[in-house]
Scaffold this active site. Structure first.
Site, PDB file in Angstrom:
ATOM      1  N   SER A  67     -14.955  16.345  -8.086  1.00  0.00           N
ATOM      2  CA  SER A  67     -13.990  15.453  -8.752  1.00  0.00           C
ATOM      3  C   SER A  67     -13.603  15.885 -10.154  1.00  0.00           C
ATOM      4  O   SER A  67     -12.747  15.245 -10.770  1.00  0.00           O
ATOM      5  CB  SER A  67     -14.536  14.024  -8.791  1.00  0.00           C
ATOM      6  OG  SER A  67     -14.454  13.441  -7.508  1.00  0.00           O
ATOM      7  N   LYS A  70      -9.958  16.289 -10.879  1.00  0.00           N
ATOM      8  CA  LYS A  70      -9.087  15.202 -11.344  1.00  0.00           C
ATOM      9  C   LYS A  70      -8.660  15.374 -12.798  1.00  0.00           C
ATOM     10  O   LYS A  70      -7.687  14.746 -13.237  1.00  0.00           O
ATOM     11  CB  LYS A  70      -9.784  13.861 -11.133  1.00  0.00           C
ATOM     12  CG  LYS A  70     -10.029  13.525  -9.660  1.00  0.00           C
ATOM     13  CD  LYS A  70     -10.752  12.198  -9.490  1.00  0.00           C
ATOM     14  CE  LYS A  70     -10.876  11.801  -8.018  1.00  0.00           C
ATOM     15  NZ  LYS A  70     -11.860  12.609  -7.268  1.00  0.00           N
ATOM     16  N   SER A 125     -12.781   7.405  -9.947  1.00  0.00           N
ATOM     17  CA  SER A 125     -12.636   8.663  -9.202  1.00  0.00           C
ATOM     18  C   SER A 125     -11.968   8.445  -7.854  1.00  0.00           C
ATOM     19  O   SER A 125     -12.351   9.054  -6.838  1.00  0.00           O
ATOM     20  CB  SER A 125     -14.004   9.329  -9.009  1.00  0.00           C
ATOM     21  OG  SER A 125     -13.874  10.707  -8.788  1.00  0.00           O
TER      22      SER A 125
END
Length: 451
Positions: A67, A70, A125
């Site tokens: 993640s 991101k 997330s």
């Protein structure tokens, strides 16, 4: 061309001048600091302002980012969207994520603003939100991934390739700790990112399809600022967590202490060790390094071209004046106990008339480049011919210079002939008068004798 040649001459003088004025700072006697031992397989600490790497553990080793992907998705959302834009979720965006992965339960046709999407991605997330942002900006996740790769290349990332917007595992989706630090450094240049990435919790109001949602930041240093993983008195300015079974635990964090802000990326770590590793790295880097301004004592001076300007060779115009300048606030990061005799500068010639730069000054510490800034110049062109005024003492010369040589010789010959002619007439008239006088005297004397 004359100006460029002139600048090349000046840069040789500047090289000697610049390399001789590095300021001397008081050397601090600090105890020797040892690099911390961390469990993360790769990590980097970067100065968020100067971009210098202060700690490196295999920072260019390719890893799966999970993640931390991101960070790039949020960066592109900020750079390509207005915060109040409406994002409508497609069926593919809402349901096209891995079951059980991070989500905030968005439904098809639900509408959020871009700002709400930012909070959903950074705090919870939310993977489906990343897909929706990708479609909103580029039309599809695949096209958005191409945009991600292009932007990564622009930022200087050498070992990064994205295939999706959320970081769900793909063997061809990878990056490095150093490349992620470059992405985070750019993201920190936007106040919108700082606000979202440092928020402890937020709330998405009721939407067209769902009641209000509470969002909480999963980064423990932000969620529990005074808890076990606190790094006080440091202030955390951004944080993002990440985990997949293949990427293991990853963490990105930025923090400030006084006027210094550092970025820490740890990858392929184990559980909460990402926090102890991050804390140890921050404590080490903030204790060891400080900012310095090596160009503050530099002096620059105007230079002049005293040669005749070729606008009009008959007129001696004002000299072409070139003013030089450097960024005296240029900052580098050095050890607090640095030996300043090892801080040097090197000037490189590289003239760019479009950007008005004469070259660059590289800052070196222990013969390693730690920074670079430009030498800028301003030039004042000579006035046009219509307004140029010759100097008083050059009036006769400039008038003479305008006359072709053949005409000038003929003119001089004519003047000489004219002077000779006048002299001849004068002499002839004088001769006549003398003859007349002699005749008169002779006649007068005879007459008087006979009388």
């Amino acid at each position: 061309m004359k100006k460029i040649k002139l600048l090349l001459t000046y840069i040789l003088v500047l090289t000697t001048f610049f390399t001789s004025v590095v300021p001397v700072y008081a050397k601090q006697q600090n105890k020797e600091l040892k690099e911390p031992k961390i469990s993360a397989k790769t990590a980097v600490v970067m100065d968020a302002q100067t971009g210098q790497v202060l700690y490196n553990k295999k920072m260019n080793k390719i890893k799966y980012p999970a993640s931390l992907t991101k960070l790039m998705t949020v960066l592109l959302a900020i750079e390509n969207c207005e915060l109040n834009e409406k994002v409508k979720f497609s069926v593919e965006a809402a349901y096209g994520i891995e079951p059980g992965s991070s989500s905030i339960g968005i439904m098809p046709n639900e509408i959020l603003t871009v700002e709400q999407c930012l909070y959903g991605m950074m705090l919870e997330s939310a993977n489906e939100v990343c897909s929706a942002i990708a479609e909103h900006i580029s039309g599809s996740v695949e096209e958005f991934a191409e945009l991600m790769n292009k932007r990564a290349e622009e930022l200087g990332c050498k070992n990064t390739h994205f295939t999706n917007a959320n970081g769900l595992h793909n063997d061809n989706h990878y990056t490095t700790a150093y490349d992620l630090a470059l992405i985070l450094k750019q993201a920190l240049s936007y106040p919108e990112f700082r606000k979202v990435a440092s928020t402890r919790n937020s709330r998405i109001p009721k939407t067209n399809l769902n009641p209000a949602r509470e969002l909480w930041n999963h980064h423990k240093m932000i969620k529990y600022p005074s808890g076990t993983y606190s790094i006080a008195p440091l202030t955390v300015t951004s944080g993002k967590t990440a985990y997949t079974t293949k990427a293991k635990t990853c963490l990105s964090t930025s923090a400030t202490n006084g006027d210094m802000e550092l970025i820490c990326i740890v990858m392929d770590d184990a559980g909460v060790a990402v926090y102890t590793d991050t804390k140890a790295l921050f404590e080490y880097a903030f204790e060891k390094y400080e900012h310095a301004y090596p160009l503050q004592s530099y002096e620059t001076m105007p230079t002049e071209d005293t040669n005749l300007i070729a606008h009009n060779f008959f007129l001696l115009l004002d000299p072409d004046r070139i003013d030089l300048s450097v960024n005296k606030d240029y900052m580098v990061t050095i050890p607090k106990d640095a030996d300043m005799s090892e801080l040097t500068t090197v000037v490189t010639k590289s003239i760019d008339e479009q950007t008005k730069t004469l070259g660059t000054i590289d800052i070196l510490y222990q013969n390693q480049k730690i920074g670079s800034t430009s030498i800028d110049y301003k030039d004042f062109m000579a006035p046009p011919i219509t307004v140029a005024k010759p100097k008083t003492e050059d009036n006769f010369r400039t008038i003479v210079d305008k006359i072709p040589k053949r005409i000038l010789i003929m003119g001089i010959a004519f003047v000489i002939f004219f002077i000779l002619f006048i002299f001849f007439i004068f002499y002839w008239n004088l001769s006549r008068k003398r003859r007349s006088l002699r005749f008169y005297n002779k006649k007068y004397i005879k007459k008087k004798h006979f009388d």
